[in-house]
Write a protein that holds these residues in place. Sequence first.
Motif, mmCIF file in Angstrom:
data_model
loop_
_atom_site.group_PDB
_atom_site.id
_atom_site.type_symbol
_atom_site.label_atom_id
_atom_site.label_comp_id
_atom_site.label_asym_id
_atom_site.label_seq_id
_atom_site.Cartn_x
_atom_site.Cartn_y
_atom_site.Cartn_z
ATOM 1 N N ALA A 41 0.850 -1.189 0.000
ATOM 2 C CA ALA A 41 0.000 0.000 0.000
ATOM 3 C C ALA A 41 0.887 1.240 0.000
ATOM 4 C CB ALA A 41 -0.916 0.003 1.217
ATOM 5 N N ALA A 42 0.852 2.000 -1.080
ATOM 6 C CA ALA A 42 1.657 3.223 -1.142
ATOM 7 C C ALA A 42 1.032 4.318 -0.296
ATOM 8 C CB ALA A 42 1.780 3.683 -2.592
ATOM 9 N N SER A 43 -0.298 4.438 -0.358
ATOM 10 C CA SER A 43 -0.992 5.506 0.367
ATOM 11 C C SER A 43 -2.400 5.060 0.713
ATOM 12 C CB SER A 43 -1.059 6.781 -0.486
ATOM 13 O OG SER A 43 -1.896 6.587 -1.621
ATOM 14 N N LEU A 44 -2.942 5.687 1.751
ATOM 15 C CA LEU A 44 -4.352 5.522 2.109
ATOM 16 C C LEU A 44 -4.943 6.898 2.333
ATOM 17 C CD1 LEU A 44 -6.961 4.120 2.904
ATOM 18 C CD2 LEU A 44 -6.043 3.861 5.226
ATOM 19 N N GLN A 50 -3.633 10.123 4.784
ATOM 20 C CA GLN A 50 -4.212 11.463 4.802
ATOM 21 C C GLN A 50 -5.733 11.334 4.860
ATOM 22 O OE1 GLN A 50 -3.473 13.771 1.262
ATOM 23 N NE2 GLN A 50 -4.098 12.138 -0.140
ATOM 24 N N SER A 51 -6.402 12.411 5.289
ATOM 25 C CA SER A 51 -7.852 12.322 5.457
ATOM 26 C C SER A 51 -8.515 13.684 5.281
ATOM 27 C CB SER A 51 -8.183 11.773 6.855
ATOM 28 O OG SER A 51 -7.668 12.631 7.865
ATOM 29 N N TRP A 52 -9.785 13.620 4.873
ATOM 30 C CA TRP A 52 -10.684 14.762 4.826
ATOM 31 C C TRP A 52 -11.977 14.401 5.569
ATOM 32 C CZ3 TRP A 52 -7.383 14.321 0.667
ATOM 33 C CH2 TRP A 52 -6.853 15.487 0.112
ATOM 34 N N GLY A 53 -12.640 15.416 6.087
ATOM 35 C CA GLY A 53 -13.984 15.263 6.617
ATOM 36 C C GLY A 53 -14.917 16.200 5.879
#
Length: 258
Positions: A100-103, A175-178
């Motif tokens: 997994a490179a990114s989530l 990384q994440s957004w809401g």
Amino acid sequence: MTDCRTRYPLLLIHGLNCRDDWIFPYWGRVADILREHGATVYLSGQDAWGSVPGNARALLRRAEDILTETGSEKLNLLAHSKGGLEARYLISTLGFAPKAASLTTICTPHHGSRAAAEWLARERVCRIAGRGLEGFWRARGDRDPDFPAAVSALTPEAMARFNEENPDSPLVYYQSWGARLDGAGWDPMDRLQLRLTRSDAPTDGLVSPDSAAWGRWRGTLAGVSHQDAAGGRRRKRPGFDAGEFYIRLVQELAEMGF
């Protein structure tokens, strides 16, 4: 044309109460738009109402098939809602971290939902709703729908345990957004969801921005509902276009070497 070609293929991972082969696409036109801009995009195909571990095991099979098909060493995982928890379980518990490179998670309840706990307290309502939803989605392809397990996994207490058992891997970029609905929302569905999740306010109708924060926090999409954040309702809200948002997101991953 904007170039969305990434080093590694993209796997879009859906959340609750929908399937990738459902007549109403969970991601709307997002996958097609990204492909039109050069991205290699796959859909996840897990159950609409599977448990987190069960769906994560399905994701593992899907991800391994994609790696074999493409010859790629890794994938970029892009998940919405509960799909983000399944992706984290895939990475941390099922050992997928090296691949997994990114989530990237969008509106995922990493820190749980008090509303989920309140719904579970309504035992009779949950039992009736659960049987109906399990039967509906089993008839449409779910292999192992489990409404009680899916909902109970979303309580703050369950997520506290989950977070301890599924620490982030240093091999993966997170990384994440809401999102947050302002006022009463645009339509009756928005207003209903806001009433049902008052204990978690402010929310996108289902998940609060505080709960959605994980890894590198990228911020809150203001005035955007839970479903609109995934592009599933195929409409433009003032200041937000799902296709443009995901183009920028994927282009950034490409620029970072993912």
